[in-house]
Design a protein around this motif. Structure first.
Motif, PDB file in Angstrom:
ATOM      1  N   PRO B 116      -8.321 -31.854  -1.178  1.00 49.49           N
ATOM      2  CA  PRO B 116      -8.799 -32.237  -2.518  1.00 49.49           C
ATOM      3  C   PRO B 116      -8.132 -33.517  -3.029  1.00 49.49           C
ATOM      4  O   PRO B 116      -8.784 -34.353  -3.640  1.00 49.49           O
ATOM      5  N   TRP B 117      -6.849 -33.651  -2.746  1.00 50.69           N
ATOM      6  CA  TRP B 117      -6.112 -34.810  -3.254  1.00 50.69           C
ATOM      7  C   TRP B 117      -6.595 -36.100  -2.609  1.00 50.69           C
ATOM      8  O   TRP B 117      -6.630 -37.151  -3.247  1.00 50.69           O
ATOM      9  N   THR B 118      -6.992 -36.033  -1.328  1.00 43.82           N
ATOM     10  CA  THR B 118      -7.389 -37.264  -0.646  1.00 43.82           C
ATOM     11  C   THR B 118      -8.812 -37.683  -0.991  1.00 43.82           C
ATOM     12  O   THR B 118      -9.177 -38.818  -0.769  1.00 43.82           O
ATOM     13  N   LEU B 119      -9.625 -36.763  -1.535  1.00 41.68           N
ATOM     14  CA  LEU B 119     -10.986 -37.143  -1.913  1.00 41.68           C
ATOM     15  C   LEU B 119     -10.941 -38.137  -3.070  1.00 41.68           C
ATOM     16  O   LEU B 119     -10.137 -37.984  -3.993  1.00 41.68           O
ATOM     17  N   ILE B 120     -11.813 -39.134  -3.019  1.00 44.57           N
ATOM     18  CA  ILE B 120     -11.942 -40.056  -4.142  1.00 44.57           C
ATOM     19  C   ILE B 120     -12.482 -39.268  -5.337  1.00 44.57           C
ATOM     20  O   ILE B 120     -13.394 -38.442  -5.182  1.00 44.57           O
ATOM     21  N   THR B 121     -11.920 -39.504  -6.533  1.00 48.25           N
ATOM     22  CA  THR B 121     -12.285 -38.680  -7.686  1.00 48.25           C
ATOM     23  C   THR B 121     -13.778 -38.721  -7.972  1.00 48.25           C
ATOM     24  O   THR B 121     -14.374 -37.711  -8.336  1.00 48.25           O
ATOM     25  N   VAL B 122     -14.399 -39.903  -7.823  1.00 50.37           N
ATOM     26  CA  VAL B 122     -15.824 -40.004  -8.125  1.00 50.37           C
ATOM     27  C   VAL B 122     -16.624 -39.067  -7.221  1.00 50.37           C
ATOM     28  O   VAL B 122     -17.567 -38.406  -7.663  1.00 50.37           O
ATOM     29  N   ILE B 123     -16.201 -38.963  -5.955  1.00 55.72           N
ATOM     30  CA  ILE B 123     -16.897 -38.080  -5.013  1.00 55.72           C
ATOM     31  C   ILE B 123     -16.668 -36.624  -5.395  1.00 55.72           C
ATOM     32  O   ILE B 123     -17.611 -35.837  -5.481  1.00 55.72           O
ATOM     33  N   SER B 124     -15.409 -36.266  -5.636  1.00 56.63           N
ATOM     34  CA  SER B 124     -15.152 -34.861  -5.963  1.00 56.63           C
ATOM     35  C   SER B 124     -15.804 -34.514  -7.299  1.00 56.63           C
ATOM     36  O   SER B 124     -16.264 -33.394  -7.498  1.00 56.63           O
ATOM     37  N   ALA B 125     -15.894 -35.491  -8.206  1.00 57.76           N
ATOM     38  CA  ALA B 125     -16.555 -35.227  -9.493  1.00 57.76           C
ATOM     39  C   ALA B 125     -18.045 -34.960  -9.277  1.00 57.76           C
ATOM     40  O   ALA B 125     -18.609 -34.050  -9.886  1.00 57.76           O
ATOM     41  N   VAL B 168     -10.681 -27.698 -14.903  1.00 52.34           N
ATOM     42  CA  VAL B 168     -10.686 -26.989 -13.621  1.00 52.34           C
ATOM     43  C   VAL B 168     -10.836 -27.991 -12.478  1.00 52.34           C
ATOM     44  O   VAL B 168     -10.109 -27.957 -11.490  1.00 52.34           O
ATOM     45  N   ALA B 169     -11.796 -28.925 -12.642  1.00 53.98           N
ATOM     46  CA  ALA B 169     -12.021 -29.924 -11.595  1.00 53.98           C
ATOM     47  C   ALA B 169     -10.770 -30.766 -11.379  1.00 53.98           C
ATOM     48  O   ALA B 169     -10.419 -31.113 -10.254  1.00 53.98           O
ATOM     49  N   ASP B 170     -10.081 -31.094 -12.460  1.00 53.85           N
ATOM     50  CA  ASP B 170      -8.875 -31.921 -12.378  1.00 53.85           C
ATOM     51  C   ASP B 170      -7.736 -31.154 -11.700  1.00 53.85           C
ATOM     52  O   ASP B 170      -7.055 -31.670 -10.807  1.00 53.85           O
ATOM     53  N   ILE B 171      -7.548 -29.909 -12.119  1.00 53.29           N
ATOM     54  CA  ILE B 171      -6.456 -29.089 -11.567  1.00 53.29           C
ATOM     55  C   ILE B 171      -6.678 -28.857 -10.076  1.00 53.29           C
ATOM     56  O   ILE B 171      -5.747 -28.941  -9.268  1.00 53.29           O
ATOM     57  N   TRP B 172      -7.935 -28.599  -9.704  1.00 56.94           N
ATOM     58  CA  TRP B 172      -8.261 -28.393  -8.288  1.00 56.94           C
ATOM     59  C   TRP B 172      -7.852 -29.620  -7.474  1.00 56.94           C
ATOM     60  O   TRP B 172      -7.308 -29.526  -6.396  1.00 56.94           O
ATOM     61  N   LYS B 173      -8.107 -30.791  -8.049  1.00 57.18           N
ATOM     62  CA  LYS B 173      -7.870 -32.009  -7.286  1.00 57.18           C
ATOM     63  C   LYS B 173      -6.389 -32.402  -7.223  1.00 57.18           C
ATOM     64  O   LYS B 173      -5.918 -32.864  -6.195  1.00 57.18           O
ATOM     65  N   THR B 174      -5.641 -32.212  -8.323  1.00 59.40           N
ATOM     66  CA  THR B 174      -4.311 -32.810  -8.348  1.00 59.40           C
ATOM     67  C   THR B 174      -3.161 -31.833  -8.155  1.00 59.40           C
ATOM     68  O   THR B 174      -2.021 -32.273  -7.995  1.00 59.40           O
ATOM     69  N   THR B 175      -3.439 -30.529  -8.146  1.00 58.48           N
ATOM     70  CA  THR B 175      -2.357 -29.595  -7.857  1.00 58.48           C
ATOM     71  C   THR B 175      -1.686 -29.886  -6.502  1.00 58.48           C
ATOM     72  O   THR B 175      -0.453 -29.847  -6.407  1.00 58.48           O
ATOM     73  N   PRO B 176      -2.449 -30.216  -5.439  1.00 53.99           N
ATOM     74  CA  PRO B 176      -1.800 -30.515  -4.158  1.00 53.99           C
ATOM     75  C   PRO B 176      -0.759 -31.633  -4.260  1.00 53.99           C
ATOM     76  O   PRO B 176       0.271 -31.581  -3.585  1.00 53.99           O
ATOM     77  N   PHE B 177      -1.022 -32.603  -5.106  1.00 55.53           N
ATOM     78  CA  PHE B 177      -0.074 -33.701  -5.282  1.00 55.53           C
ATOM     79  C   PHE B 177       1.252 -33.171  -5.828  1.00 55.53           C
ATOM     80  O   PHE B 177       2.330 -33.497  -5.332  1.00 55.53           O
ATOM     81  N   VAL B 178       1.157 -32.316  -6.859  1.00 54.52           N
ATOM     82  CA  VAL B 178       2.366 -31.717  -7.447  1.00 54.52           C
ATOM     83  C   VAL B 178       3.071 -30.881  -6.386  1.00 54.52           C
ATOM     84  O   VAL B 178       4.297 -30.945  -6.217  1.00 54.52           O
ATOM     85  N   THR B 179       2.288 -30.115  -5.626  1.00 49.04           N
ATOM     86  CA  THR B 179       2.869 -29.289  -4.570  1.00 49.04           C
ATOM     87  C   THR B 179       3.677 -30.131  -3.594  1.00 49.04           C
ATOM     88  O   THR B 179       4.800 -29.772  -3.220  1.00 49.04           O
ATOM     89  N   MET B 180       3.121 -31.266  -3.178  1.00 48.08           N
ATOM     90  CA  MET B 180       3.798 -32.093  -2.190  1.00 48.08           C
ATOM     91  C   MET B 180       5.145 -32.590  -2.709  1.00 48.08           C
ATOM     92  O   MET B 180       6.149 -32.562  -2.000  1.00 48.08           O
TER      93      MET B 180
END
Lengths: 438, 301
Positions: B116-125, B168-180
């Protein structure tokens, strides 16, 4: 520690790029366009920025025909976003920054006010003789004229129409609706008899298209956005009537709540999939609904002028939309640009637009041609409808429209009451045309 | 922290070495910011021969501060930043703790989590747009099949739902970043400390609060800082999913600036909005860095 400081810097940089974009990309003053035509001896390439027209391959076909007729000019198509606001944002960024491309761009009919005030379009009357402008249907050139200068050449016209499912009305023994109330009750009957999933779909998302839909209901109800003195006038009983009816379409189950996020493609797809009995859309929806493979309702569709509110006259109002051709004032190929515009508004090009793609041509000869009318059923009913223009003859139209569609959309979504939406819209309209606005 | 002579010598050498990088940053960051500040103090008219500036002081700021839409978008952006960052930190902490265990297939789990983190936001949106779509959306289809809802829900068209849906869409995408970031922090904690705690008979919960959490505070602070700054630049997600609607309820401050600058061509007030955001973000960054620094000091002592 230092790493995190640098990292923080990097993040700030990322945010700052938002402001960086606002700096003009070129501070050197671009030369004012020369009025003498450039020599066209060698092959000239011009860039034409245009959004997809009616979602079909119309632009490429026109370019091919143009290049055939004018072998010394090559046209490079720059495909713009189909959302009119995003399209405009990209053009404003390029042209205000002094870019020499695109040379010619296709722009909305509501842009001349803003583009004239911000010097984003070349006045065409400085290059074309007055006789050039007589080819257009009445009123169209006036719409592109600001303070005596014509900033754009009308390319094709759009108007709103009511599309209906002939087969469903026939099966239910219902007449084609003439009033909005009739449409509402017929749609309700069809939905409650489980003959169709949705009654009536239209464009209610928070965007320019909602302003068009709104103008049709508002004008028919006897209302207006600005009064004769130019003061905001949307907080009136007529506007209440119009907006209450639109909201009522949703609350009564005639229109799905989803129309408050629908733009043209969503409404069109719902209708083409056979999920809706009625559709409000532009003229090109005719060709779109009759294309096998993209529509499952080919041969089952009828088109009529939009209905009117009961007791408000014989026919409803259709919002005028459409697209013009503009020239970038920084273009280096003014002569080729003019040749291109001249050809695109000529009889051959306009005939292709009207007969193959069910667009309404701006060229009066083509508009009145019986041969073209025979191929384009929408064209033959344009004359039966009342047309209403959006209040765009000012540099602030973008803000005016935003004030309209955000508040109307809020009421459609049920976020605010009808009366709150209208009084908010009125207040925002006042600040939009005033000096202290954003 | 006392600075002795040796440290000062190192500091001078350090500054000498970062000078080239700082010069580049100054060119690409400070110049645009400075120019934007200059623009925000002028009335700007776009003409055929370029922009014309006339100095009007703080008038553009007076305009934007007097407009309800500005405060509304500031409020939305702030609330959005707080809620998403808190949830992301909690979820990120839980996943980081799980991934820090010597479990089988950890490498695969980390790689999968990063998608999720590596996807471009526009695409994941766009993808979330299909999920939330009221007519053919996946979410409505699943909920209808399970008989949890009786009617399709308009996720992005009602303000009470649109804001949480974006979150929800934001948390899905950026939680992995925090995890790392947290996982990296966890792996720096010496295992001896855990062994010592175990010998002392501390419970797992107690180990977390007495050993892990204090030593992880710099990483948590860093992750929070990154995310807050990013959240204040929120643009692509609402731009794709809601265009700021319904009404203006999901219009972020960056979208407001975009609209003023590129839709309306209001360069003066538009840059004033952008500059206000930058000032706010710099203040936030300084405060966060300050907090971080004391924490690092505590740990070192």
């Amino acid at each position: 520690m230092k790493q995190s400081l640098l990292a923080a810097f990097a993040v700030v940089t990322g945010l700052a790029s938002l402001t960086a974009c606002s700096s003009p990309s070129s501070t050197t003053a671009p030369n004012p366009p020369s009025t003498s035509p450039a020599p066209t001896s060698g092959k000239v390439t011009i860039n034409w920025a245009a959004s997809p027209i009616a979602n079909v391959g119309i632009r490429k076909q026109l370019i091919q025909l143009f290049e055939k007729a004018n072998p010394s000019i090559k046209v490079n198509l720059i495909s713009q976003p189909s959302s009119t606001d995003t399209n405009r944002a990209s053009l404003i960024t390029e042209i205000s920054g002094g870019s020499t491309t695109p040379d010619v761009f296709m722009g909305d009919v509501v842009w001349p006010g803003q583009f004239a005030a911000q010097s984003l379009a070349e006045p065409l009357n400085k290059h074309f003789p007055a006789s050039f402008f007589t080819r257009f249907a009445p009123g169209l050139v006036q719409g592109a004229t600001i303070k005596g200068n014509v900033y754009a050449a009308p390319f094709f016209m759009d108007a709103g129409f009511l599309y209906y499912r002939k087969d469903l009305l026939q099966k239910a023994h219902l007449p084609v609706p003439k009033t909005w109330e009739q449409l509402q009750s017929e749609a309700k009957t069809l939905v409650s008899n489980k003959m169709v999933k949705y009654g009536f779909v239209w464009e209610g998302a928070s965007y320019e298209g909602l302003t068009c839909n709104w103008m049709e209901y508002l004008t028919d109800a006897g209302g207006q956005v600005f009064n004769a003195q130019g003061k905001p006038n949307m907080d009136t009983p007529a506007a209440q009537h119009a907006l209450s009816f639109m909201r009522g379409l949703i609350t009564s189950g005639v229109s799905p709540q989803a129309v408050s996020v629908f733009q043209e493609p969503q409404a069109m797809n719902t209708f083409n999939n056979g999920q809706a009995a009625f559709l409000r859309n532009w003229d090109y929806a005719w060709a779109n609904s009759q294309t096998p493979g993209q529509s499952s309702v080919v041969g089952k569709v009828g088109v009529v002028p939009l209905p009117t509110f009961a007791g408000h006259g014989a026919r409803g109002y259709a919002c005028i939309g459409g697209w013009d051709l503009y020239i970038n004032p920084h273009s280096k190929h003014m002569a080729a640009d003019l040749t291109f515009i001249n050809w695109m508004t000529s009889v051959p090009a306009q005939t292709v637009l009207a007969s193959q793609y069910s667009e309404i041509p701006t060229n009066a000869t083509v508009q009145n041609s019986p041969a073209v009318r025979a191929k384009n059923p929408v064209l033959s009913i344009v004359g039966q409808t009342n047309l209403v223009a959006r209040p765009a003859q000012n540099p602030y139209y973008a803000k005016v429209s935003t004030a309209i569609y955000t508040n109307v959309n809020a009421a459609l979504a049920g976020q605010v009451s009808v009366s709150t939406a209208l009084s908010q819209a009125n207040a925002q309209l006042a600040s939009a045309v005033g000096s202290s606005s954003l | 922290m006392r600075v002795n002579k040796l440290d000062r010598g190192y500091a001078i050498a350090g500054y000498a070495m970062v000078t080239p990088a700082l010069l580049v940053i100054a060119l690409v960051t400070l110049f645009p910011i400075g120019y934007s500040i200059y623009m925000s103090l002028n009335a700007i008219q776009s003409t055929y021969s370029g922009f014309q500036f006339s100095f009007i002081g703080l008038h553009n700021y007076a305009i934007i501060f007097g407009i309800a839409e500005f405060w509304q978008s500031l409020g939305f952006t702030t609330g959005y930043a707080i809620v998403t960052v808190v949830i992301e930190l909690i979820l990120g902490m839980l996943t980081a703790l799980a991934l820090n265990q010597p479990i089988k297939g950890r490498g695969f789990a980390v790689a999968a989590m990063l998608i999720p983190w590596t996807l471009i936001t526009v695409i994941s949106a766009q993808m979330w747009g299909y999920i939330f779509n009221p007519v053919y959306g996946v979410l409505n289809a699943i909920l209808l099949q399970l008989h949890i809802i009786g009617q399709p829900i308009l996720w992005l068209g009602l303000p009470n739902l649109a804001i949480p849906s974006l979150m929800v869409a934001d948390i899905w995408k950026t939680t992995p970043f925090v995890t790392m970031i947290l996982l990296a922090g966890l792996q720096l904690i010496p295992t001896e400390l855990y062994e010592a705690a175990r010998i002392d008979g501390a419970s797992a919960v107690r180990v977390f609060f007495q050993v892990t959490f204090p030593l992880l505070r710099p990483s948590i602070g860093l992750a929070a800082l990154f995310r807050i700054l990013q959240a204040f630049g929120l643009f692509d997600l609402p731009f794709v999913l809601t265009q700021g609607g319904p009404g203006t309820s999901t219009e972020s401050i960056a979208m407001l600036a975009y609209k003023a600058l590129f839709n309306d061509g209001e360069f003066g007030p538009g840059t004033a909005v952008a500059v206000s955001t930058v000032v706010l973000v710099i203040l936030l960054a300084l405060v966060s860095l300050r907090a971080l620094r004391t924490q690092v000091g505590e740990v070192e002592s």
